[in-house]
Scaffold this motif. Structure first.
Motif, mmCIF file in Angstrom:
data_model
loop_
_atom_site.group_PDB
_atom_site.id
_atom_site.type_symbol
_atom_site.label_atom_id
_atom_site.label_comp_id
_atom_site.label_asym_id
_atom_site.label_seq_id
_atom_site.Cartn_x
_atom_site.Cartn_y
_atom_site.Cartn_z
ATOM 1 N N THR A 1 -35.369 -34.397 -13.534
ATOM 2 C CA THR A 1 -34.931 -35.575 -12.792
ATOM 3 C C THR A 1 -34.052 -35.218 -11.608
ATOM 4 O OG1 THR A 1 -32.900 -35.857 -14.106
ATOM 5 C CG2 THR A 1 -34.935 -36.884 -14.944
ATOM 6 N N GLY A 2 -33.500 -33.994 -11.610
ATOM 7 C CA GLY A 2 -32.562 -33.618 -10.566
ATOM 8 C C GLY A 2 -31.232 -34.321 -10.713
ATOM 9 N N THR A 3 -30.900 -34.751 -11.940
ATOM 10 C CA THR A 3 -29.671 -35.502 -12.208
ATOM 11 C C THR A 3 -29.011 -34.995 -13.487
ATOM 12 O OG1 THR A 3 -30.638 -37.463 -11.180
ATOM 13 C CG2 THR A 3 -28.697 -37.809 -12.558
ATOM 14 N N ALA B 1 -19.409 -32.118 -9.185
ATOM 15 C CA ALA B 1 -20.351 -32.686 -8.224
ATOM 16 C C ALA B 1 -20.598 -31.727 -7.070
ATOM 17 C CB ALA B 1 -19.829 -34.022 -7.704
ATOM 18 N N ASP B 2 -19.533 -31.077 -6.604
ATOM 19 C CA ASP B 2 -19.671 -30.107 -5.510
ATOM 20 C C ASP B 2 -20.552 -28.933 -5.935
ATOM 21 O OD1 ASP B 2 -18.052 -31.647 -3.914
ATOM 22 O OD2 ASP B 2 -16.249 -30.432 -4.208
ATOM 23 N N ALA C 1 -24.198 -29.968 -6.244
ATOM 24 C CA ALA C 1 -24.827 -30.249 -4.949
ATOM 25 C C ALA C 1 -25.457 -28.993 -4.357
ATOM 26 C CB ALA C 1 -23.797 -30.825 -3.982
ATOM 27 N N ASP D 1 -28.792 -29.004 -5.307
ATOM 28 C CA ASP D 1 -29.444 -30.278 -4.982
ATOM 29 C C ASP D 1 -29.611 -31.151 -6.227
ATOM 30 O OD1 ASP D 1 -30.436 -32.059 -3.109
ATOM 31 O OD2 ASP D 1 -32.515 -31.406 -3.352
ATOM 32 N N ILE D 2 -28.581 -31.146 -7.082
ATOM 33 C CA ILE D 2 -28.585 -31.951 -8.303
ATOM 34 C C ILE D 2 -27.525 -33.038 -8.178
ATOM 35 C CG2 ILE D 2 -28.218 -31.937 -10.806
ATOM 36 C CD1 ILE D 2 -29.118 -29.017 -10.817
ATOM 37 N N SER D 3 -27.875 -34.262 -8.523
ATOM 38 C CA SER D 3 -26.936 -35.382 -8.459
ATOM 39 C C SER D 3 -26.166 -35.506 -9.770
ATOM 40 C CB SER D 3 -27.685 -36.687 -8.186
ATOM 41 O OG SER D 3 -28.359 -36.628 -6.955
ATOM 42 N N LEU D 4 -24.983 -36.105 -9.689
ATOM 43 C CA LEU D 4 -24.134 -36.321 -10.861
ATOM 44 C C LEU D 4 -23.946 -37.816 -11.079
ATOM 45 C CD1 LEU D 4 -22.330 -34.790 -12.978
ATOM 46 C CD2 LEU D 4 -20.419 -35.202 -11.424
ATOM 47 N N VAL D 5 -24.164 -38.271 -12.316
ATOM 48 C CA VAL D 5 -23.907 -39.672 -12.645
ATOM 49 C C VAL D 5 -22.814 -39.734 -13.709
ATOM 50 C CG1 VAL D 5 -26.208 -40.466 -12.058
ATOM 51 C CG2 VAL D 5 -25.750 -39.709 -14.376
#
Length: 346
Positions: free
Chosen positions: A75-77, A103-104, A107, A110-114
């Motif tokens: 998912t990249g997340t 998160a940094d 990044a 290229d992975i997002s954080l929720v």
């Protein structure tokens, strides 16, 4: 009769979306080379990588996240799963610091954080449903309590890559984790107070249902060796009000104390205020040492001597281990040293 054709006015909405083939043509490379760059850049020469990167910018190409997710089962997340009450996210700066650094670090891949809050049974149920539905590739678990072992166990059973911040009680051997060396840090803090001539050293301990609370108490006990005195120990919950309450309790029980080691800076700051209100000078009458090196250690007068936790490195290592697990590596654990920061309170 010929019906005149009304010319279409272009508003950009009908513009064709650039494809991977457009990028390959613009870069002068094969479609496969572009694909390798988009998937991490392995087996691509620096010149080809630079050409593809420039072509992506020039063509305005955007990765089709849904298509890539279907192709890679990713998912990249990643979820930042916090099991503390909501207000602590804003009250305790350590959580926001960990989240920002995580998160940094993500990044760069290229992975997002929720962010997912899971402090009660309903939130934990919803969190498990969300995680189990495949919305994320992995979990950064922050602040696990022994009372929440059922929840941690449920995360484990999902088979989802997960890394805990601090050793997850009961799952130290089955889940990856990254932690500061909290026991040695507490021992160093207590030994420092001994070295500056303090003999009746009190402890405001952290919650004993967390690995950090347990280990900081263990380090304090180890430094005192046979001189451990239970009357010099009070338990807090890392919050300021608990630090103040514990300090009042200790002064009532042991008014002769000459030093206080608090298991975090917020409790240390509260203890310092109680000591000053009671007419005791810090550090002349009572020395104070905290733990974390958070902003709270700099907000008091005097400023607080403390044990520094390397939060940026902890976050970075958590992300590194999690990305490795997502890629198929076995779970691993890392312990990172702390550092004594001497300021005005001791």
């Amino acid at each position: 009769m010929t019906v005149p054709t009304i010319p279409k006015v272009s508003n950009g909405a009908g513009k064709r979306r650039p494809t991977i083939d457009d990028v390959a043509e613009a870069a002068g490379v094969s479609r496969g080379t572009v694909s390798r760059v988009l998937n991490g850049g392995r087996w691509v020469s620096p010149d080809a990588h630079a050409s593809v990167t420039a072509a992506i910018k020039r063509t305005g190409y955007r990765i089709n996240v849904q298509a890539r997710s279907l192709a890679t089962s990713r998912t990249g997340t990643v979820a930042f799963l916090l099991t503390e009450p909501h207000d602590l996210l804003f009250e305790d700066p350590n959580f926001s610091i960990l989240m920002r650094f995580a998160a940094d670090a993500l990044a760069r891949d290229d992975i997002s954080l929720v962010l997912i809050m899971a402090s009660n049974a309903d939130e934990q149920r919803r969190a498990l449903d969300f995680l189990g539905a495949g919305h994320v590739d992995g979990v950064l678990l922050v602040s696990s309590h022994s009372g929440g072992q059922g929840f941690v166990g449920a995360i484990n059973r999902l088979g989802l890559p997960a890394i805990a911040c601090g050793a997850p009680i009961g799952f130290e051997r089955t889940m990856g984790w990254v932690a500061a060396d909290e026991e040695q840090g507490a021992r160093t803090a207590t030994e420092y107070l001994q070295q500056i001539g303090r003999r009746r050293i009190a402890l405001i301990a952290g919650p004993q249902d967390t690995s950090g609370g347990q280990q900081r108490l263990a380090g304090y006990r180890a430094a005192l060796d046979g001189a451990f005195d239970e009357s010099l120990v009070a338990i807090g919950d890392y919050g300021r009000s608990s630090g103040a309450r514990a300090m009042h309790e200790l002064l009532e029980r042991r008014p002769d104390l000459d030093a206080v080691f608090a298991a975090n800076d917020r409790m240390a700051a509260a203890a310092l205020g109680v000591l000053q209100a009671s007419g005791r000078a810090v550090p002349d009458d009572v020395a104070v040492v905290g733990f974390d090196d958070s902003p709270a250690a700099l907000e008091t007068s005097p400023t607080i001597t403390t044990m520094r936790q390397p939060f940026e490195r902890i976050s970075r290592e958590m992300v590194r281990l999690l990305v490795g697990e997502i890629g198929g590596e076995r779970p691993a654990a890392i312990t990172i040293p702390t550092e004594l920061v001497i300021r005005e309170s001791a």
